[in-house]
Design a protein around this motif. Structure first.
Motif, mmCIF file in Angstrom:
data_model
loop_
_atom_site.group_PDB
_atom_site.id
_atom_site.type_symbol
_atom_site.label_atom_id
_atom_site.label_comp_id
_atom_site.label_asym_id
_atom_site.label_seq_id
_atom_site.Cartn_x
_atom_site.Cartn_y
_atom_site.Cartn_z
ATOM 1 N N ILE A 1 0.864 -1.180 0.000
ATOM 2 C CA ILE A 1 0.000 0.000 0.000
ATOM 3 C C ILE A 1 0.899 1.229 0.000
ATOM 4 C CG2 ILE A 1 -1.727 1.317 1.288
ATOM 5 C CD1 ILE A 1 -2.639 -1.376 2.508
ATOM 6 N N ILE A 2 0.815 2.020 -1.051
ATOM 7 C CA ILE A 2 1.674 3.197 -1.201
ATOM 8 C C ILE A 2 0.833 4.453 -1.013
ATOM 9 C CG2 ILE A 2 3.211 4.466 -2.761
ATOM 10 C CD1 ILE A 2 3.729 1.743 -4.162
ATOM 11 N N GLU A 3 1.227 5.290 -0.074
ATOM 12 C CA GLU A 3 0.464 6.498 0.247
ATOM 13 C C GLU A 3 1.401 7.626 0.650
ATOM 14 O OE1 GLU A 3 -2.593 7.065 -0.234
ATOM 15 O OE2 GLU A 3 -3.601 5.124 -0.333
ATOM 16 N N HIS A 4 0.858 8.820 0.761
ATOM 17 C CA HIS A 4 1.627 9.952 1.263
ATOM 18 C C HIS A 4 1.875 9.764 2.754
ATOM 19 C CE1 HIS A 4 -0.400 11.994 -2.274
ATOM 20 N NE2 HIS A 4 0.885 12.108 -2.530
ATOM 21 N N GLY A 5 3.075 10.120 3.184
ATOM 22 C CA GLY A 5 3.361 9.985 4.589
ATOM 23 C C GLY A 5 4.756 9.424 4.830
ATOM 24 N N PRO A 6 4.996 8.936 6.027
ATOM 25 C CA PRO A 6 4.026 8.809 7.119
ATOM 26 C C PRO A 6 3.684 10.150 7.761
ATOM 27 C CG PRO A 6 6.181 8.087 7.858
ATOM 28 C CD PRO A 6 6.309 8.361 6.383
ATOM 29 N N ILE A 7 2.425 10.314 8.068
ATOM 30 C CA ILE A 7 1.945 11.571 8.637
ATOM 31 C C ILE A 7 2.581 11.820 9.997
ATOM 32 C CG2 ILE A 7 -0.113 12.743 9.531
ATOM 33 C CD1 ILE A 7 -1.688 11.414 7.294
ATOM 34 N N GLU A 8 2.929 10.736 10.712
ATOM 35 C CA GLU A 8 3.529 10.893 12.037
ATOM 36 C C GLU A 8 4.784 11.756 11.990
ATOM 37 O OE1 GLU A 8 2.245 6.519 11.755
ATOM 38 O OE2 GLU A 8 2.441 8.256 10.455
ATOM 39 N N SER A 9 5.549 11.660 10.919
ATOM 40 C CA SER A 9 6.790 12.433 10.816
ATOM 41 C C SER A 9 6.666 13.620 9.866
ATOM 42 C CB SER A 9 7.934 11.523 10.343
ATOM 43 O OG SER A 9 7.613 10.921 9.106
ATOM 44 N N THR A 10 5.594 13.648 9.077
ATOM 45 C CA THR A 10 5.361 14.769 8.147
ATOM 46 C C THR A 10 3.910 15.232 8.263
ATOM 47 O OG1 THR A 10 4.994 13.108 6.401
ATOM 48 C CG2 THR A 10 7.146 14.192 6.449
ATOM 49 N N PRO A 11 3.556 15.855 9.404
ATOM 50 C CA PRO A 11 2.157 16.227 9.661
ATOM 51 C C PRO A 11 1.572 17.196 8.644
ATOM 52 C CG PRO A 11 3.636 17.263 11.260
ATOM 53 C CD PRO A 11 4.449 16.254 10.505
ATOM 54 N N GLU A 12 2.438 17.896 7.911
ATOM 55 C CA GLU A 12 1.916 18.848 6.920
ATOM 56 C C GLU A 12 1.144 18.142 5.805
ATOM 57 O OE1 GLU A 12 6.290 18.049 5.901
ATOM 58 O OE2 GLU A 12 5.061 18.413 7.675
ATOM 59 N N THR B 1 -9.224 10.836 2.704
ATOM 60 C CA THR B 1 -8.329 11.410 3.703
ATOM 61 C C THR B 1 -6.963 10.742 3.678
ATOM 62 O OG1 THR B 1 -8.101 11.911 6.072
ATOM 63 C CG2 THR B 1 -9.070 9.792 5.500
ATOM 64 N N GLU B 2 -5.948 11.485 4.088
ATOM 65 C CA GLU B 2 -4.644 10.900 4.356
ATOM 66 C C GLU B 2 -4.699 10.321 5.772
ATOM 67 O OE1 GLU B 2 -2.621 10.668 1.986
ATOM 68 O OE2 GLU B 2 -3.275 12.226 0.593
ATOM 69 N N ARG B 3 -4.061 9.174 5.990
ATOM 70 C CA ARG B 3 -4.165 8.480 7.270
ATOM 71 C C ARG B 3 -2.785 8.243 7.890
ATOM 72 N NH1 ARG B 3 -8.090 6.258 3.856
ATOM 73 N NH2 ARG B 3 -10.188 6.199 4.743
ATOM 74 N N THR B 4 -2.793 8.039 9.188
ATOM 75 C CA THR B 4 -1.565 7.653 9.881
ATOM 76 C C THR B 4 -1.340 6.152 9.694
ATOM 77 O OG1 THR B 4 -2.675 7.124 11.958
ATOM 78 C CG2 THR B 4 -1.981 9.421 11.633
ATOM 79 N N THR B 5 -0.141 5.695 10.017
ATOM 80 C CA THR B 5 0.155 4.264 9.940
ATOM 81 C C THR B 5 -0.763 3.476 10.863
ATOM 82 O OG1 THR B 5 2.465 4.795 9.458
ATOM 83 C CG2 THR B 5 1.985 2.539 10.147
ATOM 84 N N THR B 6 -1.053 4.019 12.030
ATOM 85 C CA THR B 6 -1.955 3.360 12.972
ATOM 86 C C THR B 6 -3.358 3.241 12.388
ATOM 87 O OG1 THR B 6 -0.711 4.157 14.881
ATOM 88 C CG2 THR B 6 -2.986 3.485 15.266
ATOM 89 N N GLU B 7 -3.814 4.282 11.721
ATOM 90 C CA GLU B 7 -5.142 4.235 11.100
ATOM 91 C C GLU B 7 -5.203 3.199 9.982
ATOM 92 O OE1 GLU B 7 -6.609 8.834 11.914
ATOM 93 O OE2 GLU B 7 -5.314 8.404 10.187
#
Length: 213
Positions: free
Chosen positions: A149-160, A177-183
């Motif tokens: 699964i390829i997505e933008h992120g990880p949001i945890e380290s790049t919250p923008e 929506t963009e999601r966190t790894t946990t999501e």
């Protein structure tokens, strides 16, 4: 134009994720003559770059009919189609993933969902993932099969990256929506899948390597 800009940006991100060590190792570890299923693979940009890494593998690209026509017209993809390195399947991933009983294609070793899940709400994502799981469960190589699964992120380290949510809502509608790894992990759990590894890249894109529980 706006959409041309998106394509250019997406092309750079494809290079970023394909150069990530974990992704390169996964692709290098595929057996000779392996098939990669690119689900919702658009006009084949990622498929063509992927095939550039290995001369002995092929891609099955599944898309809706109108996008399949664009893929067949893609000058980069055409020689790959002509040499049977790319096979195109017209089917919505909501109707199911692949159909190995009616398509003369070997069972895939790797399924790719690139920029698919962020277009949909949780319930739709779970349906898509369950359809992938159902396809894998029909194969003999269940234990060895992987989903990337390829997505933008990880949001945890790049919250923008969360700023993309507004664009997603405008382009794709409610639930996108963009999601966190946990999501994503929660979606996988609800779909009967498990997260094996997370592969970061030098850019704002990453990959989650998953499989059957």
């Amino acid at each position: 134009t706006f959409y041309q800009g998106l394509r250019s940006w997406g092309g750079m991100e494809e290079g970023d994720i394909l150069s990530a060590d974990g992704v390169q190792n996964l692709i290098a570890g595929l057996p000779s003559e392996a098939v990669v299923a690119d689900i919702g693979g658009g006009e084949g940009s990622f498929a063509s770059k992927l095939l550039g890494l290995r001369s002995d593998i092929s891609v099955l690209l599944q898309e809706q009919a109108v996008t399949c026509e664009a893929a067949r017209s893609n000058p980069v993809l055409k020689p790959l189609i002509d040499t049977n390195r790319v096979t195109i399947l017209e089917r919505s991933f909501f109707d199911g993933v692949l159909d190995l009983e009616t398509n003369v294609v070997a069972a895939p070793h790797l399924y790719i969902l690139k920029y698919v899940l962020h277009n949909w709400g949780d319930d739709d994502c779970i349906q898509i993932l369950r359809n992938v799981r159902t396809a894998i469960e029909k194969q003999a190589n269940v234990a060895d099969c992987r989903i990337l699964i390829i997505e933008h992120g990880p949001i945890e380290s790049t919250p923008e990256i969360r700023l993309l949510d507004l664009h997603m809502a405008v382009l794709c509608g409610k639930g996108a929506t963009e999601r966190t790894t946990t999501e994503y992990s929660r979606l996988l759990e609800k779909s009967g899948l498990v997260l094996h590894d997370v592969h970061s890249s030098k850019g704002a894109v990453y990959a989650l390597e998953c499989g059957i529980k």
